[in-house]
Design an enzyme around this catalytic site. Sequence first.
Site, PDB file in Angstrom:
ATOM      1  N   LYS A 191      25.623  14.175  20.582  1.00 31.61           N
ATOM      2  CA  LYS A 191      26.993  14.352  20.469  1.00 31.61           C
ATOM      3  C   LYS A 191      27.213  14.784  18.888  1.00 31.61           C
ATOM      4  O   LYS A 191      27.118  14.014  17.803  1.00 31.61           O
ATOM      5  CB  LYS A 191      27.860  13.092  20.347  1.00 31.61           C
ATOM      6  CG  LYS A 191      29.201  13.310  20.611  1.00 31.61           C
ATOM      7  CD  LYS A 191      30.281  12.221  20.453  1.00 31.61           C
ATOM      8  CE  LYS A 191      30.656  12.053  18.998  1.00 31.61           C
ATOM      9  NZ  LYS A 191      31.367  13.338  18.211  1.00 31.61           N
ATOM     10  N   GLU A 267      21.929   5.933   9.751  1.00 32.33           N
ATOM     11  CA  GLU A 267      21.774   6.789   8.257  1.00 32.33           C
ATOM     12  C   GLU A 267      23.317   6.755   7.974  1.00 32.33           C
ATOM     13  O   GLU A 267      23.962   7.519   8.573  1.00 32.33           O
ATOM     14  CB  GLU A 267      21.217   8.101   8.343  1.00 32.33           C
ATOM     15  CG  GLU A 267      19.872   8.109   9.005  1.00 32.33           C
ATOM     16  CD  GLU A 267      18.811   7.584   7.977  1.00 32.33           C
ATOM     17  OE1 GLU A 267      19.106   7.327   6.935  1.00 32.33           O
ATOM     18  OE2 GLU A 267      17.556   7.275   8.510  1.00 32.33           O
ATOM     19  N   CYS A 301      25.697  12.694   1.638  1.00 33.61           N
ATOM     20  CA  CYS A 301      25.362  11.235   1.668  1.00 33.61           C
ATOM     21  C   CYS A 301      24.815  10.871   0.232  1.00 33.61           C
ATOM     22  O   CYS A 301      24.962   9.854  -0.183  1.00 33.61           O
ATOM     23  CB  CYS A 301      24.788  10.704   3.044  1.00 33.61           C
ATOM     24  SG  CYS A 301      23.370  11.724   3.323  1.00 33.61           S
ATOM     25  N   GLU A 400      32.800   5.296  -1.736  1.00 33.37           N
ATOM     26  CA  GLU A 400      32.047   6.726  -1.026  1.00 33.37           C
ATOM     27  C   GLU A 400      33.433   7.742  -1.092  1.00 33.37           C
ATOM     28  O   GLU A 400      34.157   7.503  -0.200  1.00 33.37           O
ATOM     29  CB  GLU A 400      31.329   6.760   0.204  1.00 33.37           C
ATOM     30  CG  GLU A 400      30.548   8.013   0.352  1.00 33.37           C
ATOM     31  CD  GLU A 400      30.025   8.062   1.418  1.00 33.37           C
ATOM     32  OE1 GLU A 400      30.377   7.640   2.586  1.00 33.37           O
ATOM     33  OE2 GLU A 400      28.729   8.516   1.598  1.00 33.37           O
TER      34      GLU A 400
HETATM   35  P1  NAD Z   1      31.758   9.425  10.582  1.00 34.17           P
HETATM   36  O1  NAD Z   1      31.062   8.302  10.936  1.00 34.17           O
HETATM   37  O2  NAD Z   1      33.245   9.490  10.856  1.00 34.17           O
HETATM   38  O3  NAD Z   1      31.407  10.336  12.020  1.00 34.17           O
HETATM   39  C1  NAD Z   1      30.060  10.509  12.437  1.00 34.17           C
HETATM   40  C2  NAD Z   1      29.779  10.814  13.976  1.00 34.17           C
HETATM   41  O4  NAD Z   1      30.327   9.451  14.684  1.00 34.17           O
HETATM   42  C3  NAD Z   1      30.885  11.744  14.491  1.00 34.17           C
HETATM   43  O5  NAD Z   1      30.109  12.485  15.501  1.00 34.17           O
HETATM   44  C4  NAD Z   1      31.987  11.029  15.183  1.00 34.17           C
HETATM   45  O6  NAD Z   1      32.572  11.815  16.175  1.00 34.17           O
HETATM   46  C5  NAD Z   1      31.160   9.664  15.602  1.00 34.17           C
HETATM   47  N1  NAD Z   1      32.059   8.552  15.917  1.00 34.17           N
HETATM   48  C6  NAD Z   1      33.086   8.240  15.329  1.00 34.17           C
HETATM   49  N2  NAD Z   1      33.570   7.141  15.579  1.00 34.17           N
HETATM   50  C7  NAD Z   1      32.857   6.476  16.554  1.00 34.17           C
HETATM   51  C8  NAD Z   1      32.785   5.660  17.590  1.00 34.17           C
HETATM   52  N3  NAD Z   1      33.587   4.570  17.376  1.00 34.17           N
HETATM   53  N4  NAD Z   1      31.709   5.186  18.306  1.00 34.17           N
HETATM   54  C9  NAD Z   1      30.652   6.432  18.333  1.00 34.17           C
HETATM   55  N5  NAD Z   1      30.768   7.276  17.533  1.00 34.17           N
HETATM   56  C10 NAD Z   1      31.595   7.608  16.662  1.00 34.17           C
HETATM   57  O7  NAD Z   1      31.500  10.212   9.639  1.00 34.17           O
HETATM   58  P2  NAD Z   1      31.618  11.609   9.293  1.00 34.17           P
HETATM   59  O8  NAD Z   1      32.867  11.541   8.515  1.00 34.17           O
HETATM   60  O9  NAD Z   1      31.380  12.530  10.265  1.00 34.17           O
HETATM   61  O10 NAD Z   1      30.212  11.887   8.034  1.00 34.17           O
HETATM   62  C11 NAD Z   1      30.588  11.465   6.773  1.00 34.17           C
HETATM   63  C12 NAD Z   1      29.748  10.345   6.619  1.00 34.17           C
HETATM   64  O11 NAD Z   1      28.491  10.413   7.045  1.00 34.17           O
HETATM   65  C13 NAD Z   1      29.674   9.801   5.220  1.00 34.17           C
HETATM   66  O12 NAD Z   1      29.639   8.417   4.784  1.00 34.17           O
HETATM   67  C14 NAD Z   1      27.964  10.084   4.716  1.00 34.17           C
HETATM   68  O13 NAD Z   1      27.700   9.502   3.720  1.00 34.17           O
HETATM   69  C15 NAD Z   1      27.293   9.913   6.146  1.00 34.17           C
HETATM   70  N6  NAD Z   1      26.068  10.646   6.179  1.00 34.17           N
HETATM   71  C16 NAD Z   1      24.953   9.974   6.081  1.00 34.17           C
HETATM   72  C17 NAD Z   1      23.618  10.590   5.776  1.00 34.17           C
HETATM   73  C18 NAD Z   1      22.594   9.824   5.578  1.00 34.17           C
HETATM   74  O14 NAD Z   1      21.616  10.475   6.111  1.00 34.17           O
HETATM   75  N7  NAD Z   1      22.550   8.782   5.377  1.00 34.17           N
HETATM   76  C19 NAD Z   1      23.657  11.976   6.167  1.00 34.17           C
HETATM   77  C20 NAD Z   1      24.938  12.601   6.318  1.00 34.17           C
HETATM   78  C21 NAD Z   1      26.359  12.013   6.095  1.00 34.17           C
END
Ligand code: NAD
Length: 497
Positions: A191, A267, A301, A400
Site C-alpha cells: 500500500k 521503521e 526520517c 520531528e
Molecule cells: P504516516 O505514518 O502518516 O503514513 C505512512 C503510511 O501509513 C501511509 O501509506 C499511510 O497511508 C499509512 N497509514 C496511515 N494511517 C494508517 C493506519 N491507521 N493504518 C494503516 N496504515 C496507515 O507517515 P508519512 O507522513 O507518510 O511519512 C512520514 C513519516 O515516515 C515520518 O515520521 C518519517 O520519519 C517516517 N519515515 C521513516 C523512515 C524509516 O526508515 N525509519 C523512512 C521514511 C519515513
Amino acid sequence: MLDKTVTGWQTLATELNFEGRAFINGRYVDALSGTTRPTINPANGNELTEVASCGIEDAELAVNGARAAFESGAWSRMAPMDRKMVLVRWAELIEKHADELALLETLDVGKPISDTTQVDVPATVRTIRWSGEAIDKVYDEIPPTPADTLALVQRLPLGVVAAIVPWNFPLSTTAWKLAPSLATGNSVILKPATNTPLSALFIAGLASEAGLPDGVLQVLPGPGSSLGRHLALHMDIDGLTFTGSTPVGKMLMEYSGQSNLKRTFLELGGKSPNIVFADANLDKAAAMAAVAVFYNGGQTCTAGTRLIVEEKIQDRFLEMVVDKARNWMPGNPLDPATAMGPMIDAAQCRTVAEYIDIGHREGAELLFGGRQVLEETGGHYHEPSIFAGVNNAMRIAQEEIFGPVLSVIPFKTAEQAVQIANDSIYGLAGAVWSNNINTAHRVAEAVRVGTMGINNYFGGDITVPFGGFKQSGNGRDKSIHAFHDYTELKTTWIEFD
Ligand code: NAD
C-alpha cells in the site's frame, strides 16, 4: 538522447503515461467501487492523474490472490536460483526505464530531478538486484547435535506480507520492502502512501514483465485509515512491514495484537543528532550539516535535525553552516541545478511554519530562513531555516518537524554531547565529527541509534542494515538482515534408528 534540461524534462513529462490503476493478480484494474482520487504535483499544485482509491473489497481480492499464489508454490517454492533471475531481470527493466521513473517520482513527490536520477532510482535498482543475487547464496543451518540425530534449522517465508510505505521516499522504501520480502518467497501486498502512488504502480507492471507470477505482488493505492488499517487487522496476512510515523507505527502494533499477531516490523521517525567537535574537518562538517538537514527538504526520517556543536567553535562554525544553507534555497524540481524542492503539500508546509513560530516562542534565535517562498508557483516551498540558542528540552529539539529546520545546541564535554544526543524518544541515526579516533569511537558507541556516521552523514549502502532503536522502530531494512523480517525459523529434529 534525452535532453536533461528543464525543457527536456518538461517535454518528456507531456509524453509520460501515468498509470493510476491498482495492480491485482498481474493486471492493472480500477477499484471495484470505481472510486478515484487525484494525485497532485507538489511543485505547482496541478493534478497529474486520477488514482484508484481501493477499499475493503479490493483488499479481499488482493489477499485471496496473494494467498492462492503463495499456496500454489509458483513463487514460494521456486528454486532460489530462478527467483534470483526474475528479480535481476526486474532490476534491469527498472534501469531501462530509469529516466521515465525518475521523472515520475519528481512529478509525484516534488523531489529534485538530480536526486531521483542519481539517488532514488539507482538505489532502487541496486536494492532489487542485490537482494535477488543474494538469495541463492544464503545457507540454512545444521546445528551440532548428538550422535544418531540431525537437526535442520531453516528460514521459511512468512506467507502473505503487507507493506505500507510513506510519501517521502516512495520508490526506495518500496524497494527496501519488496526486494527482501519477494526474494524470500513471500506474496506481498503493497500500500503506497495516498499522495505518492505512481512509482510503485509503474514498477509493479515491470515485475510481471520480468516473470513474477500473478498474485505474488499486489499494489493497492488507498487511504491509510481505512485500507491500511484493514490490511493491518487482517487475519489472513502473516506479516506487516511498515515505514512511516511513530504514532501510526504504534497503532499497527495494536492492530497486530487485536488480530492474528502478524509479525510487525516498523521503521519510524527520528530527531537525529549530528555532533561536531572543535578538532573536526570543519569545512566538510559544515557542508554535510546542511546536507543532513536540508536534503529532501528535511522530509527524511534520518535528517540530522539537531546540530550539537562544541561551544568554543559555535559562532565560527554557525557562520559556515549559514553560508552552506544559502545553496539550499528551494526551486523548480525539474531544474537539474535545484537542490531542494517543495514540501509534499500545504499541510506539511503549514507544519513547518508552525514550528518556526514555536521556535520563536520558545526563545530560540532564528539565524537563517523562516519563510514560505515561491507562493506564485502554486507549490508549497519553505526556506532552509536555522535556529541557534536551542535547549534540548524545547519542542523544536524534541519533535520531528519533517521540514528544513535545524536546531543548534551547544555542548562543552563529550559526555554532555552524548547525554544531549540520547535525550530523545527516537534512536534512528546520527553522526559525530572529530579527527580524534578515541573521541569519535567513544561517542559513536555511546549514542543509541541504529546507524551512526563518523565523519560522514547518510553513509551506508545496501550491504548494511538500516533501522531504529527506541521509538524509531524495530525492524531492519537492507542487507541479509532484512531477510529475517520476512521469514520464520523452523527446526526439524531427526532421530535415526
Ligand atoms: P504516516 O505514518 O502518516 O503514513 C505512512 C503510511 O501509513 C501511509 O501509506 C499511510 O497511508 C499509512 N497509514 C496511515 N494511517 C494508517 C493506519 N491507521 N493504518 C494503516 N496504515 C496507515 O507517515 P508519512 O507522513 O507518510 O511519512 C512520514 C513519516 O515516515 C515520518 O515520521 C518519517 O520519519 C517516517 N519515515 C521513516 C523512515 C524509516 O526508515 N525509519 C523512512 C521514511 C519515513
